[in-house]
Design a protein around this motif. Structure first.
Motif, mmCIF file in Angstrom:
data_model
loop_
_atom_site.group_PDB
_atom_site.id
_atom_site.type_symbol
_atom_site.label_atom_id
_atom_site.label_comp_id
_atom_site.label_asym_id
_atom_site.label_seq_id
_atom_site.Cartn_x
_atom_site.Cartn_y
_atom_site.Cartn_z
ATOM 1 N N LEU A 39 0.818 -1.199 -0.058
ATOM 2 C CA LEU A 39 0.128 0.006 0.123
ATOM 3 C C LEU A 39 0.709 1.345 0.049
ATOM 4 N N CYS A 40 2.128 1.032 0.431
ATOM 5 C CA CYS A 40 2.900 2.315 0.765
ATOM 6 C C CYS A 40 4.053 2.278 -0.514
ATOM 7 N N ASP A 41 3.638 1.593 -1.734
ATOM 8 C CA ASP A 41 4.549 1.671 -3.112
ATOM 9 C C ASP A 41 5.934 1.105 -2.554
ATOM 10 N N GLY A 42 6.111 0.247 -1.595
ATOM 11 C CA GLY A 42 7.549 -0.272 -1.730
ATOM 12 C C GLY A 42 8.219 0.347 -0.318
ATOM 13 N N ASP A 43 7.645 1.317 0.222
ATOM 14 C CA ASP A 43 8.541 2.075 1.327
ATOM 15 C C ASP A 43 8.306 1.457 2.398
ATOM 16 N N GLN A 44 9.447 0.695 2.794
ATOM 17 C CA GLN A 44 9.505 -0.193 4.093
ATOM 18 C C GLN A 44 9.552 0.717 5.435
#
Length: 184
Positions: A39-44
């Protein structure tokens, strides 16, 4: 002894048992963090922050949990709302950062995979926000349409329509990859 979610929640609410909540966190944190990364476009880092915030919100709201849905569905609804709120506040920055990161990491042997990932990402961007979220919840996270409807606070028929329209649009947009895989 592994207790079910309902018993753990009862212990938390009635007895203030923090170890019971720690067990719920351990049970769902990996799945929630994975889902939030999507959901956060891959921003861990952002996904981890959102997961932590979701667990804190859930803990504070646990006495109001009625059990109408599974705990996991309720927790995902909290996390989903947090991410959507964050996206509304920060939408332009997240997408450009993802594009910059993808371009910096590209190498010759990864170009086809990255190309496919970019095309998939671009195709997903062609979907409405609601369609993207419905696809993520139903097709990537395995939630039922009913659970996704509960998480997204939408009627069941609307979620089904979002998934079906998204699937058709993705198939159309990714037709070139499909033809390459079949002929290749």
């Amino acid at each position: 002894m592994d207790l079910n979610d309902e018993e753990l929640i009862r212990r938390i609410v009635e007895d203030g048992d923090q170890r019971a909540y720690a067990q719920l966190v351990r049970r769902y944190q990996s799945q929630l963090r994975f889902s939030l990364r999507q959901l956060c476009d891959g921003d861990q880092g952002l996904a981890d922050d959102m997961a932590q915030e979701a667990f804190i919100k859930a803990y504070k709201a646990l006495p109001a949990f009625r059990g109408d849905a599974r705990f996991s569905t309720w927790l995902y609804r909290i996390a989903y709302n947090l991410v959507m709120s964050h996206k509304r506040k920060n939408a332009p920055e997240v997408n450009q950062e993802l594009v910059d990161r993808a371009q910096a990491e590209e190498s010759v042997e990864e170009s086809q995979q990255l190309g496919m990932a970019r095309d998939l990402h671009s195709a997903m961007e062609e979907l409405s926000e609601a369609q993207r979220q419905a696809v993520h919840l139903c097709m990537q996270r395995g939630f039922s349409h009913e659970e996704a409807a509960s998480i997204m606070k939408l009627p069941l028929g609307t979620v089904k329509s979002h998934v079906n329209r998204a699937r058709a649009k993705l198939q159309s947009l990714l037709q070139a990859w499909r033809e390459e895989v079949v002929s290749g």
